[in-house]
Write a protein that holds these residues in place. Sequence first.
Motif, PDB file in Angstrom:
ATOM      1  N   GLN A 121      27.964  39.968  39.659  1.00 43.58           N
ATOM      2  CA  GLN A 121      27.242  41.549  40.221  1.00 43.58           C
ATOM      3  C   GLN A 121      27.707  41.544  41.859  1.00 43.58           C
ATOM      4  OE1 GLN A 121      23.983  38.365  40.347  1.00 43.58           O
ATOM      5  NE2 GLN A 121      23.980  37.910  42.571  1.00 43.58           N
ATOM      6  N   PHE A 122      28.292  41.155  41.835  1.00 43.17           N
ATOM      7  CA  PHE A 122      29.165  41.367  43.365  1.00 43.17           C
ATOM      8  C   PHE A 122      30.542  42.498  43.487  1.00 43.17           C
ATOM      9  CE2 PHE A 122      27.501  37.597  45.177  1.00 43.17           C
ATOM     10  CZ  PHE A 122      26.524  38.078  45.396  1.00 43.17           C
ATOM     11  N   ARG A 123      30.900  42.745  42.091  1.00 44.35           N
ATOM     12  CA  ARG A 123      31.872  43.520  42.117  1.00 44.35           C
ATOM     13  C   ARG A 123      31.264  45.521  42.096  1.00 44.35           C
ATOM     14  NH1 ARG A 123      36.374  41.290  41.131  1.00 44.35           N
ATOM     15  NH2 ARG A 123      36.047  38.560  40.184  1.00 44.35           N
ATOM     16  N   THR A 124      30.866  45.329  43.359  1.00 44.08           N
ATOM     17  CA  THR A 124      31.480  46.856  43.692  1.00 44.08           C
ATOM     18  C   THR A 124      31.770  47.204  44.620  1.00 44.08           C
ATOM     19  OG1 THR A 124      29.322  46.284  45.447  1.00 44.08           O
ATOM     20  CG2 THR A 124      27.952  46.594  43.374  1.00 44.08           C
ATOM     21  N   ASN A 125      31.669  49.278  44.977  1.00 47.17           N
ATOM     22  CA  ASN A 125      32.992  49.419  46.004  1.00 47.17           C
ATOM     23  C   ASN A 125      33.022  48.443  46.978  1.00 47.17           C
ATOM     24  OD1 ASN A 125      34.516  50.630  43.879  1.00 47.17           O
ATOM     25  ND2 ASN A 125      33.360  52.418  43.425  1.00 47.17           N
ATOM     26  N   PRO A 126      31.559  48.617  48.257  1.00 51.63           N
ATOM     27  CA  PRO A 126      31.257  48.164  49.460  1.00 51.63           C
ATOM     28  C   PRO A 126      32.135  46.899  49.266  1.00 51.63           C
ATOM     29  CG  PRO A 126      29.629  49.597  48.959  1.00 51.63           C
ATOM     30  CD  PRO A 126      30.801  48.963  47.377  1.00 51.63           C
ATOM     31  N   ILE A 127      31.852  45.872  48.247  1.00 50.86           N
ATOM     32  CA  ILE A 127      32.201  44.719  48.179  1.00 50.86           C
ATOM     33  C   ILE A 127      33.704  44.963  48.040  1.00 50.86           C
ATOM     34  CG2 ILE A 127      31.684  42.379  47.368  1.00 50.86           C
ATOM     35  CD1 ILE A 127      28.475  43.332  47.650  1.00 50.86           C
ATOM     36  N   ILE A 128      34.082  44.750  47.069  1.00 49.48           N
ATOM     37  CA  ILE A 128      35.667  45.211  46.725  1.00 49.48           C
ATOM     38  C   ILE A 128      36.362  45.367  47.912  1.00 49.48           C
ATOM     39  CG2 ILE A 128      37.406  45.987  44.841  1.00 49.48           C
ATOM     40  CD1 ILE A 128      35.617  45.667  43.015  1.00 49.48           C
ATOM     41  N   SER A 129      35.482  46.139  48.473  1.00 48.41           N
ATOM     42  CA  SER A 129      36.434  47.193  49.686  1.00 48.41           C
ATOM     43  C   SER A 129      36.881  45.865  51.029  1.00 48.41           C
ATOM     44  CB  SER A 129      36.109  48.607  50.021  1.00 48.41           C
ATOM     45  OG  SER A 129      34.755  48.459  51.107  1.00 48.41           O
ATOM     46  N   ARG A 130      35.655  45.220  51.123  1.00 55.48           N
ATOM     47  CA  ARG A 130      35.587  44.243  52.669  1.00 55.48           C
ATOM     48  C   ARG A 130      36.621  43.409  52.033  1.00 55.48           C
ATOM     49  NH1 ARG A 130      33.050  48.515  53.526  1.00 55.48           N
ATOM     50  NH2 ARG A 130      31.772  48.417  54.781  1.00 55.48           N
ATOM     51  N   ASN A 131      36.059  42.792  50.205  1.00 53.22           N
ATOM     52  CA  ASN A 131      37.285  41.649  50.060  1.00 53.22           C
ATOM     53  C   ASN A 131      38.861  42.205  50.277  1.00 53.22           C
ATOM     54  OD1 ASN A 131      35.813  39.681  48.650  1.00 53.22           O
ATOM     55  ND2 ASN A 131      36.190  40.458  46.638  1.00 53.22           N
ATOM     56  N   ALA A 132      39.606  42.650  50.078  1.00 52.56           N
ATOM     57  CA  ALA A 132      41.077  44.115  50.586  1.00 52.56           C
ATOM     58  C   ALA A 132      40.862  43.668  51.315  1.00 52.56           C
ATOM     59  CB  ALA A 132      40.382  45.454  50.046  1.00 52.56           C
TER      60      ALA A 132
END
Length: 175
Positions: free
Chosen positions: A108-119
Amino acid sequence: MNIRLVLLFLSCLMVLSCNEDTNTTKDLETSENTSQNKKITAKTIEAITYEDYALSSEAEAEVVTWERYHELATQLSYLKKADFSFFNGDIDLLKKFIKEFDAQMPSQFRTNPIISRNAIIETELLKLNENLTIDNISRDEKLLNIKALFISFSNLNYQINKKLEDDFYSKIQPE
């Protein structure tokens, strides 16, 4: 005439040698001060200012299965106490941690904003590891990297909270 030149030469030599002793003492004091300033203490890290977002209670319930998130949060709390063992350790272990951090992220957290924060967190972890293991990086640069890692983790928390809040409000239907 020769005696005067010899006396003049000796007095100049004496004046110059006295001046060098003072410079040497100043150099020693300066090098001692710099070695003291190179140490990053818990007080130094505590003095770093940034906006720290914590997870909401709903978000904490959602990330309970994300083990690597909790491990990173724990390691960041150790970093705040000036324990660099996780961050300046073996690069291969850090890369393995980063892969597991991504793989264990709840779907459920695999959204663009969260993925970019992970990167961004991955980048900051690798950058901090590199700067802590290289000796000629200045103390200020290391502190900036530590601050950037804190900010990136805080922004991840903010995005997780925002995602769950958006999901909550999108479920509410007007009457």
